[in-house]
Design a protein around this motif. Structure first.
Motif, short mmCIF file in Angstrom:
data_model
loop_
_atom_site.label_atom_id
_atom_site.label_comp_id
_atom_site.label_asym_id
_atom_site.label_seq_id
_atom_site.Cartn_x
_atom_site.Cartn_y
_atom_site.Cartn_z
N SER A 69 9.55 18.97 -47.49
CA SER A 69 9.78 20.12 -46.60
C SER A 69 9.23 19.91 -45.19
O SER A 69 9.80 20.43 -44.23
CB SER A 69 9.21 21.40 -47.21
N ASN A 70 8.15 19.16 -45.04
CA ASN A 70 7.62 18.97 -43.69
C ASN A 70 8.54 18.08 -42.85
O ASN A 70 8.74 18.34 -41.67
CB ASN A 70 6.20 18.39 -43.72
N ALA A 71 9.13 17.07 -43.47
CA ALA A 71 10.09 16.24 -42.74
C ALA A 71 11.28 17.08 -42.31
O ALA A 71 11.77 16.95 -41.18
CB ALA A 71 10.54 15.07 -43.60
N VAL A 72 11.74 17.95 -43.19
CA VAL A 72 12.85 18.85 -42.83
C VAL A 72 12.44 19.72 -41.64
O VAL A 72 13.20 19.85 -40.67
CB VAL A 72 13.26 19.73 -44.04
N ARG A 73 11.26 20.30 -41.70
CA ARG A 73 10.79 21.15 -40.60
C ARG A 73 10.74 20.39 -39.29
O ARG A 73 11.13 20.92 -38.24
CB ARG A 73 9.39 21.71 -40.91
N ALA A 87 3.96 12.91 -45.52
CA ALA A 87 4.28 14.29 -45.17
C ALA A 87 4.91 14.44 -43.79
O ALA A 87 4.76 15.46 -43.13
CB ALA A 87 3.04 15.18 -45.29
N ALA A 88 5.65 13.42 -43.37
CA ALA A 88 6.30 13.46 -42.05
C ALA A 88 7.60 12.64 -42.10
O ALA A 88 7.83 11.88 -43.04
CB ALA A 88 5.37 12.89 -40.99
N ILE A 89 8.43 12.81 -41.07
CA ILE A 89 9.62 11.97 -41.01
C ILE A 89 9.18 10.52 -40.84
O ILE A 89 8.14 10.23 -40.24
CB ILE A 89 10.59 12.40 -39.87
N ALA A 90 9.95 9.62 -41.38
CA ALA A 90 9.64 8.20 -41.30
C ALA A 90 9.53 7.76 -39.84
O ALA A 90 10.24 8.26 -38.97
CB ALA A 90 10.71 7.39 -42.01
N GLY A 91 8.65 6.83 -39.58
CA GLY A 91 8.35 6.39 -38.22
C GLY A 91 9.56 5.93 -37.43
O GLY A 91 9.70 6.26 -36.25
N LEU A 92 10.46 5.16 -38.05
CA LEU A 92 11.62 4.67 -37.30
C LEU A 92 12.61 5.79 -37.01
O LEU A 92 13.32 5.74 -36.01
CB LEU A 92 12.28 3.51 -38.02
N MET A 93 12.64 6.81 -37.85
CA MET A 93 13.48 7.98 -37.54
C MET A 93 12.86 8.74 -36.38
O MET A 93 13.57 9.20 -35.48
CB MET A 93 13.63 8.87 -38.78
#
Length: 163
Positions: free
Chosen positions: A99-103, A62-68
């Motif tokens: 949606s959380n990664a987008v946010r 539920a989050a952007i990938a760590g390396l991003m």
């Protein structure tokens, strides 16, 4: 000549396919140079040299990938107040939601005062089991066409001076 930077991270290949589709379509626009870089390769100098951005990553837990996230952490302050007003868009490859990664990316872009020029694109793989989540992904042609439209549209806007 305008410069479009596409920064992505991909663990299982889905986001890579999305970023490559956007890059290939964007390269069809005259007057735009496209730079496709992984999050590990990209840095503040790449952001400063670009006129517009596509940020693409998977949503993990539920989050952007760590390396991003690492890319944004390394670049945030070195480019703060130096790239405001530039256009961007977001692509996320997710198992169920995205949606959380987008946010998260939109909040970072807000801090940089970037201008969203298209709604974020979420491609859902429906991967729900550990085996499905870790398996190599193949993004369907309809979804890749949407990624291509996003890249082409941003590049066309840059070339025309709209953004």
């Amino acid at each position: 000549m305008k410069h479009l930077l596409i920064v992505y991270h991909s663990m299982t290949g889905g986001t890579r396919q999305m970023a490559e589709a956007a890059a290939q379509a964007a390269r069809g626009q005259e007057g735009v140079t496209v730079h496709l870089k992984t999050a590990i390769e990209a840095g503040p100098e790449d952001l400063l040299a670009a006129d517009g951005y596509v940020f693409a990553c998977p949503e993990n837990l539920a989050a952007i990938a760590g390396l991003m996230k690492d890319f944004f952490d390394r670049c945030y302050y070195p480019v703060l107040d130096r790239i405001q007003g530039r256009p961007y868009t977001v692509m996320v490859c997710a198992g169920s939601d995205g949606s959380n990664a987008v946010r998260q990316i939109e909040r970072i872009a807000t801090g940089w005062r970037l201008k969203a020029v298209a709604p974020a694109l979420i491609v859902c793989t429906h991967a729900q089991t550990p085996e499905q989540i870790l398996a190599p992904k193949t993004v369907g042609s309809a979804e890749l066409a949407r990624c291509a439209e996003l890249g082409e549209g941003l590049a066309a806007g840059l070339a025309a001076g709209v953004f």
